[in-house]
Structure formats: C-alpha cells, structure tokens
Enzyme design. Structure first.
Site, PDB file in Angstrom:
ATOM      1  N   ILE A 181       0.855  -1.194   0.000  1.00  0.00           N
ATOM      2  CA  ILE A 181       0.000   0.000   0.000  1.00  0.00           C
ATOM      3  C   ILE A 181       0.889   1.241   0.000  1.00  0.00           C
ATOM      4  CG2 ILE A 181      -1.942   1.199   1.080  1.00  0.00           C
ATOM      5  CD1 ILE A 181      -2.454  -1.281   2.803  1.00  0.00           C
ATOM      6  N   ASN A 188      -2.348   3.996  -3.762  1.00  0.00           N
ATOM      7  CA  ASN A 188      -3.259   4.936  -3.078  1.00  0.00           C
ATOM      8  C   ASN A 188      -2.705   6.353  -3.006  1.00  0.00           C
ATOM      9  OD1 ASN A 188      -5.310   5.843  -0.926  1.00  0.00           O
ATOM     10  ND2 ASN A 188      -3.333   6.038   0.135  1.00  0.00           N
ATOM     11  N   TYR A 195      -4.468  17.493 -11.652  1.00  0.00           N
ATOM     12  CA  TYR A 195      -5.114  16.359 -10.985  1.00  0.00           C
ATOM     13  C   TYR A 195      -6.027  15.587 -11.943  1.00  0.00           C
ATOM     14  CZ  TYR A 195      -7.487  13.761  -7.249  1.00  0.00           C
ATOM     15  OH  TYR A 195      -7.998  12.764  -6.448  1.00  0.00           O
ATOM     16  N   LYS A 212      -5.392  11.676 -13.129  1.00  0.00           N
ATOM     17  CA  LYS A 212      -6.296  10.552 -12.815  1.00  0.00           C
ATOM     18  C   LYS A 212      -6.841   9.923 -14.099  1.00  0.00           C
ATOM     19  CE  LYS A 212      -5.874  10.516  -8.344  1.00  0.00           C
ATOM     20  NZ  LYS A 212      -5.219   9.390  -7.658  1.00  0.00           N
ATOM     21  N   THR A 252     -10.522  13.642   4.288  1.00  0.00           N
ATOM     22  CA  THR A 252      -9.079  13.422   4.486  1.00  0.00           C
ATOM     23  C   THR A 252      -8.339  14.762   4.373  1.00  0.00           C
ATOM     24  OG1 THR A 252      -8.608  13.183   2.144  1.00  0.00           O
ATOM     25  CG2 THR A 252      -9.247  11.173   3.320  1.00  0.00           C
TER      26      THR A 252
HETATM   27  N1  LIG Z   1     -10.069  12.702  -0.485  1.00  0.00           N
HETATM   28  C1  LIG Z   1     -10.889  12.659  -1.544  1.00  0.00           C
HETATM   29  O1  LIG Z   1     -11.984  13.255  -1.532  1.00  0.00           O
HETATM   30  C2  LIG Z   1     -10.493  11.872  -2.765  1.00  0.00           C
HETATM   31  C3  LIG Z   1     -11.389  11.818  -3.828  1.00  0.00           C
HETATM   32  C4  LIG Z   1     -11.080  11.083  -4.963  1.00  0.00           C
HETATM   33  C5  LIG Z   1      -9.867  10.398  -5.008  1.00  0.00           C
HETATM   34  N2  LIG Z   1      -8.995  10.466  -3.973  1.00  0.00           N
HETATM   35  C6  LIG Z   1      -7.736   9.721  -4.082  1.00  0.00           C
HETATM   36  O2  LIG Z   1      -7.599   8.878  -2.945  1.00  0.00           O
HETATM   37  C7  LIG Z   1      -6.198   8.661  -2.687  1.00  0.00           C
HETATM   38  C8  LIG Z   1      -5.910   8.936  -1.234  1.00  0.00           C
HETATM   39  O3  LIG Z   1      -6.143  10.334  -1.018  1.00  0.00           O
HETATM   40  P1  LIG Z   1      -6.409  10.966   0.431  1.00  0.00           P
HETATM   41  O4  LIG Z   1      -7.645  11.748   0.319  1.00  0.00           O
HETATM   42  O5  LIG Z   1      -6.258   9.933   1.496  1.00  0.00           O
HETATM   43  O6  LIG Z   1      -5.189  12.006   0.473  1.00  0.00           O
HETATM   44  P2  LIG Z   1      -4.234  12.468   1.647  1.00  0.00           P
HETATM   45  O7  LIG Z   1      -4.924  12.428   2.948  1.00  0.00           O
HETATM   46  O8  LIG Z   1      -3.679  13.783   1.185  1.00  0.00           O
HETATM   47  O9  LIG Z   1      -3.090  11.365   1.635  1.00  0.00           O
HETATM   48  C9  LIG Z   1      -2.250  11.251   0.512  1.00  0.00           C
HETATM   49  C10 LIG Z   1      -1.156  10.246   0.766  1.00  0.00           C
HETATM   50  O10 LIG Z   1      -0.264  10.294  -0.381  1.00  0.00           O
HETATM   51  C11 LIG Z   1       1.059  10.502   0.101  1.00  0.00           C
HETATM   52  N3  LIG Z   1       1.929  11.287  -0.790  1.00  0.00           N
HETATM   53  C12 LIG Z   1       1.674  12.523  -1.304  1.00  0.00           C
HETATM   54  N4  LIG Z   1       2.762  12.951  -1.956  1.00  0.00           N
HETATM   55  C13 LIG Z   1       3.711  11.981  -1.847  1.00  0.00           C
HETATM   56  C14 LIG Z   1       5.065  11.838  -2.289  1.00  0.00           C
HETATM   57  N5  LIG Z   1       5.685  12.828  -2.955  1.00  0.00           N
HETATM   58  N6  LIG Z   1       5.733  10.693  -2.020  1.00  0.00           N
HETATM   59  C15 LIG Z   1       5.132   9.705  -1.325  1.00  0.00           C
HETATM   60  N7  LIG Z   1       3.873   9.781  -0.854  1.00  0.00           N
HETATM   61  C16 LIG Z   1       3.180  10.910  -1.110  1.00  0.00           C
HETATM   62  C17 LIG Z   1       0.877  11.306   1.387  1.00  0.00           C
HETATM   63  O11 LIG Z   1       2.065  11.241   2.154  1.00  0.00           O
HETATM   64  P3  LIG Z   1       2.580  12.481   3.060  1.00  0.00           P
HETATM   65  O12 LIG Z   1       1.815  12.348   4.345  1.00  0.00           O
HETATM   66  O13 LIG Z   1       4.030  12.259   3.197  1.00  0.00           O
HETATM   67  O14 LIG Z   1       2.238  13.746   2.322  1.00  0.00           O
HETATM   68  C18 LIG Z   1      -0.320  10.572   2.000  1.00  0.00           C
HETATM   69  O15 LIG Z   1       0.100   9.408   2.651  1.00  0.00           O
HETATM   70  C19 LIG Z   1      -5.439   9.573  -3.659  1.00  0.00           C
HETATM   71  O16 LIG Z   1      -5.009   8.835  -4.766  1.00  0.00           O
HETATM   72  C20 LIG Z   1      -6.496  10.585  -4.070  1.00  0.00           C
HETATM   73  O17 LIG Z   1      -6.232  11.166  -5.327  1.00  0.00           O
HETATM   74  C21 LIG Z   1      -9.283  11.188  -2.843  1.00  0.00           C
END
Ligand SMILES: NC(=O)c1ccc[n+]([C@@H]2O[C@H](COP(=O)([O-])OP(=O)(O)OC[C@H]3O[C@@H](n4cnc5c(N)ncnc54)[C@H](OP(=O)(O)O)[C@@H]3O)[C@@H](O)[C@H]2O)c1
Length: 242
Positions: free
Chosen positions: A6, A78, A145, A149, A182
């Site tokens: 993951i 993820n 973004y 995607k 998140t």
């Molecule tokens: N939240 C929503 O509403 C939503 C909607 C549609 C899709 N998604 C997708 O769901 C997935 C999870 O998103 P989330 O909402 O949980 O986002 P989040 O809370 O911002 O978490 C993002 C994760 O990605 C990691 N990450 C970001 N930049 C990185 C880098 N340079 N190297 C390694 N890891 C990195 C972050 O690590 P750090 O803590 O080190 O930054 C964190 O663990 C993503 O693919 C997002 O596009 C989210």
C-alpha cells in the site's frame, strides 16, 4: 497468506487501509515514517518526487517478500496529490511534473515492479489504483489532478491489455472512492478561490457533513479487491456500493 503493498499510508484513505488489512502482511511505502499501532510487515521510505531513487528501490520493495504458490498479493496504488490547484493559464511545468510524478509515474513504476517480481508465481495477483471522479469530469483549477487521474485509468487499461493472456493472471482495475474526509479535502478547502471557483461546494461538503468516512471507503476497497471476480470491472466506482 495475503501480502498487501500500500502506498501513501501516513494519513487519509491510506491510514484507513492499514486498519482494513491489519490481519494481513502489509508492506507500506511512504516518504515519512507511519505513526500507527498496526504492525507493518515491511516499511519503505521514498519520496515519489525523487523518481530516480524510487526506480532504484522498486525491486527491493517487491523482493522483500517471499510468497508461495496459492498466496494472495495485492498492490494498492493509493498515494496521491491534488495540487497545484491553479488554472491552466497559471500552471507551470514543475507543477504538472510534480503532480504526475506522484499520481502517474509512481503507480506506473509500482505496476512494473509488481509484474516483474510476481509474473511467474502461481498466486492471486491483484492491482487496484485509486483514481477519482476527476478523471472523467473537468474541474476548474484541477488541470494537473484531472489529467493525472485520467492517465492512471488508461495506465490500468493498458496493463489489463498487456496482462490479459498471462497465465497465471495479473489483474488490474481502478477505483473512484467518492469525496472522502481526508487531508486532501482540507487542502482543497484551503485553495485560492481565484484559482478554484468551486471552493464553496467543497466547503459545503464538510460543513454539511457529506464527506465519506475514510474507514468506510477502505472497507469497500477491500471488499472489491478481495472479491473472487475482481477486475471483471475495469474502473470501479464507490457509488455502486452505497
Ligand atoms: N479525499 C478525496 O476526496 C479523494 C477523492 C477522490 C480520489 N482520492 C484519491 O484517494 C487517494 C488517497 O487520497 P487521500 O484523500 O487519502 O489524500 P491524503 O490524505 O492527502 O493522503 C495522501 C497520501 O499520499 C502521500 N503522498 C503525497 N505525496 C507523496 C510523495 N511525494 N511521495 C510519497 N507519498 C506521497 C501522502 O504522504 P505524506 O503524508 O508524506 O504527504 C499521504 O500518505 C489519492 O489517490 C487521491 O487522489 C481522494
């Protein structure tokens, strides 16, 4: 035995995925140490912005387990970043590149490593890449973004085409997880309204308590990837599970 790779488990959906798969052998790939009481089987730290190091470490990551025939091996791409949130008119090259390194290049390298490491093994091999509704619907300020995607949808599609004749199979699909409570949503709410005209809509999601619980989304993702008919659908949508 089930092994689950993951990415992005420091918070948000990734942290909830740790809980969902807590009884399995989790291999976590993040750029920072993960604060969790869940026992991680292996932990790798690499910043996906550093694509050279990521490429060097990929085979160590997948070589860190020694699965047997009959095991299950999952890869969940993820990790993701929404920014920079800027109009096409104002976006610069670095903004696009940084987003694509995390959202597109890293999943592509992980998929490559997964296939190379496990292709001959008679195990259940499944890849689920977290996509977004933004892959399908344009959103002002989200050029990087949305395009990233859309790209992973096609990355998974090409993977499906290339692995269709593998025996034993390597299965790949994407997942649109809905709007989740998140850190990414906090980033969106804190965007510059001049660059992101839809900001009030996203502030309202929060104030009206309409964001999805990441633990719920993680449970649906687990249900999808663990199902016997996984990958019959190319692009899963959480809306079909609510
Ligand atoms: N939240 C929503 O509403 C939503 C909607 C549609 C899709 N998604 C997708 O769901 C997935 C999870 O998103 P989330 O909402 O949980 O986002 P989040 O809370 O911002 O978490 C993002 C994760 O990605 C990691 N990450 C970001 N930049 C990185 C880098 N340079 N190297 C390694 N890891 C990195 C972050 O690590 P750090 O803590 O080190 O930054 C964190 O663990 C993503 O693919 C997002 O596009 C989210």
């Amino acid at each position: 035995m089930r092994y689950v790779f993951i990415t992005g488990t420091t918070g948000g959906l990734g942290a909830s995925l740790l809980g969902a798969f807590r009884d399995d052998r989790i291999i976590s790939i993040t750029r920072r140490k993960v604060q969790t009481d869940i026992g991680l089987y292996r932990e790798f730290h690499v910043d996906f912005l550093d694509e050279g190091t990521l490429e060097e470490e990929i085979m160590d990551i997948f070589g860190s387990i020694d699965p047997d025939a009959g095991d299950e091996i999952f890869l969940i791409n993820n990790a993701g970043a929404v920014g920079p949130v800027k109009s096409v008119e104002n976006m610069d090259a670095k903004g696009y590149l940084d987003n694509y390194k995390v959202n597109v290049l890293a999943p592509a390298l992980f998929i490559k490593g997964f296939i190379r490491a496990f292709k001959p093994l008679d195990a259940q091999k499944k890849i689920l890449t977290v996509s977004s509704g933004a892959a399908l619907s344009p959103m002002e300020g989200w050029a990087a973004y949305c395009t990233s995607k859309a790209a992973v949808n096609m990355l998974s599609g090409v993977t499906r085409a290339e692995t269709a004749d593998f025996n034993p199979p390597v299965l790949s699909s994407t997942f649109r997880p809905g709007v989740i409570d998140t850190g990414m949503q906090k980033t969106i709410r804190e965007s510059d309204p001049k660059e992101f005209p839809n900001i009030d809509k996203f502030k309202n999601y929060k104030s009206e308590d309409r964001l999805l619980d990441p633990d719920f989304v993680a449970s649906i993702l687990k249900e999808i990837i663990a199902s016997d008919d996984f990958a019959e659908v190319a692009n899963y949508d959480i809306a079909d599970y609510m």
